[in-house]
Design an enzyme around this catalytic site. Structure first.
Site, PDB file in Angstrom:
ATOM      1  N   TRP A   1       0.799  -1.237   0.000  1.00 13.67           N
ATOM      2  CA  TRP A   1       0.000   0.000   0.000  1.00 13.67           C
ATOM      3  C   TRP A   1       0.824   1.276   0.000  1.00 13.67           C
ATOM      4  O   TRP A   1       1.809   1.387   0.757  1.00 13.67           O
ATOM      5  CB  TRP A   1      -0.884  -0.007   1.248  1.00 13.67           C
TER       6      TRP A   1
ATOM      7  N   ASP B   1      -0.009   9.106   0.869  1.00 12.99           N
ATOM      8  CA  ASP B   1       0.592  10.434   0.623  1.00 12.99           C
ATOM      9  C   ASP B   1       2.070  10.457   0.226  1.00 12.99           C
ATOM     10  O   ASP B   1       2.886   9.746   0.820  1.00 12.99           O
ATOM     11  CB  ASP B   1       0.532  11.282   1.899  1.00 12.99           C
TER      12      ASP B   1
ATOM     13  N   GLN C   1       3.799   7.315   2.323  1.00  9.33           N
ATOM     14  CA  GLN C   1       3.075   6.547   3.328  1.00  9.33           C
ATOM     15  C   GLN C   1       2.933   5.133   2.798  1.00  9.33           C
ATOM     16  O   GLN C   1       2.441   4.928   1.677  1.00  9.33           O
ATOM     17  CB  GLN C   1       1.701   7.179   3.584  1.00  9.33           C
TER      18      GLN C   1
ATOM     19  N   PHE D   1       3.310   8.843  10.367  1.00 11.03           N
ATOM     20  CA  PHE D   1       2.417   9.487   9.405  1.00 11.03           C
ATOM     21  C   PHE D   1       3.185  10.516   8.569  1.00 11.03           C
ATOM     22  O   PHE D   1       4.387  10.688   8.705  1.00 11.03           O
ATOM     23  CB  PHE D   1       1.242  10.138  10.149  1.00 11.03           C
TER      24      PHE D   1
ATOM     25  N   GLU E   1      -5.701  18.526   6.218  1.00 12.00           N
ATOM     26  CA  GLU E   1      -4.547  17.633   6.254  1.00 12.00           C
ATOM     27  C   GLU E   1      -3.474  18.128   5.281  1.00 12.00           C
ATOM     28  O   GLU E   1      -3.752  18.864   4.338  1.00 12.00           O
ATOM     29  CB  GLU E   1      -4.965  16.212   5.853  1.00 12.00           C
TER      30      GLU E   1
HETATM   31  C1  FRU Z   1      -3.784  12.014   4.460  1.00  9.01           C
HETATM   32  C2  FRU Z   1      -3.458  11.331   5.771  1.00  9.01           C
HETATM   33  C3  FRU Z   1      -2.548  12.210   6.597  1.00  9.01           C
HETATM   34  C4  FRU Z   1      -1.859  11.223   7.485  1.00  9.01           C
HETATM   35  C5  FRU Z   1      -1.706  10.032   6.560  1.00  9.01           C
HETATM   36  C6  FRU Z   1      -1.796   8.711   7.251  1.00  9.01           C
HETATM   37  O1  FRU Z   1      -4.062  11.171   3.408  1.00  9.01           O
HETATM   38  O2  FRU Z   1      -4.652  11.033   6.459  1.00  9.01           O
HETATM   39  O3  FRU Z   1      -3.206  13.238   7.291  1.00  9.01           O
HETATM   40  O4  FRU Z   1      -0.625  11.704   7.937  1.00  9.01           O
HETATM   41  O5  FRU Z   1      -2.712  10.129   5.587  1.00  9.01           O
HETATM   42  O6  FRU Z   1      -1.407   7.660   6.411  1.00  9.01           O
END
Ligand code: FRU
Length: 499
Positions: free
Chosen positions: A36, A39, A55, A98, A224
């Site tokens: 997976w 971001d 991410q 994150f 975000e």
């Molecule tokens: C945005 C988010 C961020 C967070 C991350 C977690 O897509 O929700 O705010 O840091 O994804 O994976």
């Protein structure tokens, strides 16, 4: 010294990647090494290369405890995977690393700043909420050591009313005087979103400066993934709001994107908002992040997915999640313009060009096909006295599948439709976008890369991104005109697959 959790991820990803043939991935968009991706993180130029972290949950094609995947590139199009950079393996981030960003320190090391997530104590309703703090790690472009003093920003660094459960996604940069700043998303007492500004002398010790911008419940709720930078004499604040309500054709329901353009009051350290617009008007775009390239370009990349269309994910897929094409940003006439990075031109071959094609009804054009192509279409009325009713182009097309862009000049509405693009889920497959009225005149450029299309309208005035799930063998293009249309088509093949 790396932790067992990170070591395991690195061993797993190296083996799992080998099971994915290059032809099952996009050719020049970064996709998850395995499992997976969401971001983009730490988008930066460091030691002669572009770095892009993301991410990452390497073990399955669904969201899980967040690691940071890592890739490098010379041209932002040919990517080479590096070992996963960080994993949830310390007291400050044991439930997830994150989103965050990267900056170079004066001693040549790279600093990563990210959100550490730790499940908090049980609430009266029995639920545990994640507490979010900001952490840093330093490294050499491959291996990173978490700072023993983490977290560097906690609930005690929030302004009054700020919420420790929604405090994330630091975007860090270095000022001309050598000090550091970062912006972080937060939820204030009104339940919506705000962007906080912090400063630091060394990148490790941080201090609250100001509430840079407030949502006040206008554009969705929580904001975000903020980014804040000067551009063409203005300041730009990018963010990705959750829980949006639609507003005309500008904003749609759910997770969206927002670009605020304005000024910056250096005394008060407050952003002075002048205008707002969506960043991308398509289906799959979220969490954009920018960097400043060595030649001074502000380049943005986004996650070419969206939380609200994720039902399309299949656990059977060995990878899930890809980034958009990096885009050069500029401001023209008070609007954000985005154009695919100019490096893309070097991938072009097989030029096919048609001028003044007058038609009505259906049309195919010899040589205009492919799933890795750069196609620019210019439309004009074929009969100035009578405006055509509708134009459409189908691509990724065969007897079963197609993805469509259609344009109704009277209403000046451009629509993307991927209903017939291979999805077996009842989720959003269409989106409409209002383009400036041009009496039937419109130019748009389409970038296709096996599983996606990105459309740049009128030289980048608006962009629309969408993923598609069609068999890559479906590579036809078909044109439709309801009424008389006159059209130019410029097509190039694009390739960046390994030789
Ligand atoms: C945005 C988010 C961020 C967070 C991350 C977690 O897509 O929700 O705010 O840091 O994804 O994976």
């Amino acid at each position: 010294m790396i932790s067992n959790i990170l070591r395991e991820a690195r061993i797993h990803e190296e083996l799992a990647e080998q099971l994915i043939p290059a032809s099952a991935r996009p050719a020049f968009h970064l996709s998850s090494r395995t499992g997976w991706m969401n971001d983009p993180n730490g988008f930066s130029f460091y030691q002669g290369k572009y770095h892009l972290f993301y991410q990452y949950y390497p073990y399955e094609s669904k969201w899980g405890p967040m690691h940071w995947g890592h890739a490098v590139s010379k041209d932002l199009l040919h990517w080479q995977y590096l070992p996963a950079a960080i994993a949830p393996d310390t007291l400050a981030d044991r439930d997830g690393c994150f989103s965050g960003s990267a900056v170079e320190l004066p001693d040549g090391r790279q600093l990563l700043m990210y959100t550490g997530v730790v499940a908090g104590p049980r609430q009266p309703d029995g639920q545990r909420k994640d507490v979010q703090t900001q952490c840093v790690a330093v490294g050499d472009g491959v291996d990173y050591a978490k700072y023993p003093g983490n977290p560097v920003l906690t609930e005690f660094d929030l302004p009054e009313g700020g919420n420790r459960f929604d405090f994330r996604d630091p975007k860090v940069w270095r000022e001309a005087d050598g000090t550091y700043r970062c912006v972080v998303g937060n939820r204030p007492a009104d339940g919506s979103g705000q962007i906080l500004l912090y400063s630091s002398q060394d990148g490790f010790h941080w201090k609250f400066e100001s509430v840079l911008a407030e949502n006040r419940n206008r554009f969705g709720l929580m904001w975000e993934c903020p980014d804040f930078f000067p551009l063409d004499g203005k300041y730009v604040l990018l963010t990705s709001p959750q829980d949006m309500l639609p507003s005309g054709f500008e904003y749609h329901n759910g997770n969206g994107t927002l670009c605020l353009i304005g000024g910056f009051d250096r005394e008060k350290q407050v952003f002075m908002e002048e205008s707002n617009q969506a960043i991308d008007y398509g289906i799959d775009f979220y969490a954009a992040q920018t960097l400043l390239s060595p030649d001074g370009r502000r380049i943005m990349i986004g996650w070419m997915q969206n939380w609200d269309t994720l039902a399309i994910a299949s656990l059977k897929a060995p990878w899930f999640g890809q980034m958009t094409i990096p885009r050069e940003l500029s401001i023209r006439g008070g609007r954000l313009y985005q154009r695919p990075i100019r490096e893309l031109d070097a991938l072009r071959s097989g030029h096919v060009s048609y001028r003044d094609v007058d038609f009505e009804g259906e049309l195919t054009l010899e040589g205009v096909k492919g799933r890795k192509v750069d196609v620019t279409i210019t439309l004009r009325p074929g009969d100035e006295a009578q405006l055509y009713r509708k134009f459409a182009v189908w691509f990724g097309q065969d007897g079963t599948y197609h993805t469509a862009i259609s344009f109704r000049p009277q209403e000046s509405i451009l629509k993307i439709d991927r209903k017939f693009s291979g999805s077996r889920r009842a989720i959003i497959h269409q989106r409409r976008c209002q383009v400036p009225q041009g009496n039937g005149h419109l130019t748009f450029r389409m970038i296709l890369d096996r599983f996606s299309v990105e459309i740049f309208v009128n030289d980048g005035e608006q962009a629309l991104s969408a993923t598609m799930y069609t068999d890559p063998a479906a590579d036809g293009f078909k044109f439709f005109a309801y009424g008389k249309v006159s059209m130019d088509v410029e097509k190039y093949d694009l390739d960046a697959d390994p030789e």
